[in-house]
Scaffold this motif. Structure first.
Motif, PDB file in Angstrom:
ATOM      1  N   HIS A  28       0.824  -1.198   0.000  1.00 10.08           N
ATOM      2  CA  HIS A  28       0.000   0.000   0.000  1.00 10.08           C
ATOM      3  C   HIS A  28       0.867   1.261   0.000  1.00 10.08           C
ATOM      4  N   ALA A  29       0.256   2.376  -0.339  1.00  3.87           N
ATOM      5  CA  ALA A  29       0.949   3.665  -0.298  1.00  3.87           C
ATOM      6  C   ALA A  29       1.400   3.947   1.138  1.00  3.87           C
ATOM      7  N   GLY A  30       2.629   4.468   1.282  1.00  3.30           N
ATOM      8  CA  GLY A  30       3.170   4.769   2.598  1.00  3.30           C
ATOM      9  C   GLY A  30       3.615   3.560   3.383  1.00  3.30           C
ATOM     10  N   SER A  80      10.296   3.549  -9.712  1.00  5.28           N
ATOM     11  CA  SER A  80      11.766   3.522  -9.761  1.00  5.28           C
ATOM     12  C   SER A  80      12.205   2.127  -9.338  1.00  5.28           C
ATOM     13  N   TYR A  81      13.238   1.618  -9.997  1.00  3.89           N
ATOM     14  CA  TYR A  81      13.688   0.242  -9.740  1.00  3.89           C
ATOM     15  C   TYR A  81      15.210   0.198  -9.647  1.00  3.89           C
ATOM     16  N   ASP A 150       5.949   6.983  -7.431  1.00  2.00           N
ATOM     17  CA  ASP A 150       4.929   6.545  -6.469  1.00  2.00           C
ATOM     18  C   ASP A 150       5.251   5.172  -5.896  1.00  2.00           C
ATOM     19  N   LEU A 151       6.076   4.413  -6.607  1.00  2.16           N
ATOM     20  CA  LEU A 151       6.478   3.081  -6.155  1.00  2.16           C
ATOM     21  C   LEU A 151       7.969   2.899  -6.410  1.00  2.16           C
ATOM     22  N   LYS A 178       7.600   8.429   4.657  1.00  7.93           N
ATOM     23  CA  LYS A 178       6.897   9.577   5.239  1.00  7.93           C
ATOM     24  C   LYS A 178       6.170  10.393   4.171  1.00  7.93           C
ATOM     25  N   GLU A 179       6.697  10.352   2.942  1.00  4.91           N
ATOM     26  CA  GLU A 179       6.063  11.072   1.829  1.00  4.91           C
ATOM     27  C   GLU A 179       4.894  10.295   1.221  1.00  4.91           C
ATOM     28  N   GLY A 180       4.611   9.102   1.779  1.00  4.49           N
ATOM     29  CA  GLY A 180       3.484   8.312   1.306  1.00  4.49           C
ATOM     30  C   GLY A 180       3.792   7.430   0.111  1.00  4.49           C
ATOM     31  N   LYS A 181       5.082   7.182  -0.150  1.00  7.05           N
ATOM     32  CA  LYS A 181       5.460   6.320  -1.271  1.00  7.05           C
ATOM     33  C   LYS A 181       5.352   4.846  -0.867  1.00  7.05           C
ATOM     34  N   ALA A 182       5.118   4.003  -1.857  1.00  8.53           N
ATOM     35  CA  ALA A 182       5.086   2.548  -1.628  1.00  8.53           C
ATOM     36  C   ALA A 182       6.457   1.969  -1.960  1.00  8.53           C
TER      37      ALA A 182
END
Length: 293
Positions: A28-30, A80-81, A150-151, A178-182
């Motif tokens: 999930h996000a965050g 990003s990977y 976002d991920l 903290k920025e809500g990224k997964a």
């Protein structure tokens, strides 16, 4: 929270070899999800399917609600990977490669790029062919972290880095959270996963054998207790819920089944407790439980 990664009943076969058996979990996000398991367990196969590099045989695999195979182009704009073994163009400098990655992605912060180069102590003017494995890893990490995605998918991201650089990576991951990224983090450094992960997924022989928060999983392994008493501590040896009892004078170390903690404490107080230490099971304990079995 928004479900960013969704896997249900994922299956993959290479010839007669079943690489993945009904793999299911979500991110999930965050949230930071630690994805761990021994070599050959199916971690990289799962990640390649998520990236749209290979096609699944069955099951559901979605990122941002989109099919990872059919809509990979749209998905890649927002992720990003970083792989565990980075190959670079030998005649380009580290700085040139980072800039190329940012342009290919279609964005990225120059200010963040410069800050990360300093934090990771990378010389961006050196050609990639002169870089050690650790420096090649830094190039990939800087490029990935410079983009507002976002991920973030990290597959053994700190391979080749020294402990100081590992700590910097961990700090950057905590900022992203903290920025809500997964974040999906596959790592052999269990202390790193234990520090960062909100949830852990353990895969073995292509099957998810455990998943949940560390607190939810701790009941699967026993707490280690060291206790010192005024009276003969040997009386505790046969109390229900105590295992691997080792005594030295009035002090003993043993593992306990936490279901019987109240009974153990009552028995101990009758002996006059002078010292009591309890160490909860670690992620390494949990991992080794499955690895050894």
């Amino acid at each position: 929270m928004e479900k960013v990664i969704e896997l249900k009943g994922l299956q993959k076969r290479f010839g007669k070899f079943q690489a993945l058996h009904n793999v299911s979990f979500s991110v999930h996000a965050g949230e930071v999800v630690g994805f761990i398991g021994p070599n050959g367990a199916g971690k990289s196969t799962t990640i390649r399917i998520l990236l749209g590099i290979i096609k699944r045989d069955a099951g559901i695999a979605r990122i941002f609600g989109k099919d990872v195979w059919k809509e990979s182009f749209d998905i890649h704009k927002r992720i990003s990977y970083v792989p565990g073994d980075v190959s670079l163009w030998g005649n380009l400098t580290g700085g040139e490669i980072i800039d190329l990655f940012l342009k290919l992605h279609g964005g990225g912060s120059q200010q963040k790029r410069d800050s990360l180069i300093q934090r990771f102590e990378l010389d961006p003017k050196k050609k990639a062919k002169t870089y050690s494995k650790g420096n090649r890893q830094k190039v990939a990490l800087i490029a990935a972290l410079s983009v507002d995605s976002d991920l973030y998918i990290f597959d053994e991201p700190t391979s080749g880095l020294d402990p100081l650089m590992e700590a910097i990576f961990q700090e950057e991951v905590e900022k992203l959270k903290k920025e809500g990224k997964a974040i999906l983090l596959s790592s052999h450094i269990l202390s790193e996963v234990e520090r960062l992960a909100d949830k852990v997924v353990i895969i073995r022989q292509g099957k998810v054998v455990e998943s949940g928060t560390l607190e939810e999983l701790r009941h699967l392994t026993r707490t280690t207790v060291t206790i010192e008493t005024e009276k003969d501590i040997a009386e505790l040896k046969n109390v229900v819920g105590i295992f691997d009892f080792q005594q030295k004078n009035h002090q003993a170390t043993f593992s306990i089944d936490t279901r019987y903690l109240n009974e153990i404490l009552l028995a101990a107080t009758k002996l006059g407790v002078k010292k009591f230490e309890a160490v909860p099971p670690t992620l390494e304990d949990l991992f080794m439980r499955h690895y050894e079995n």
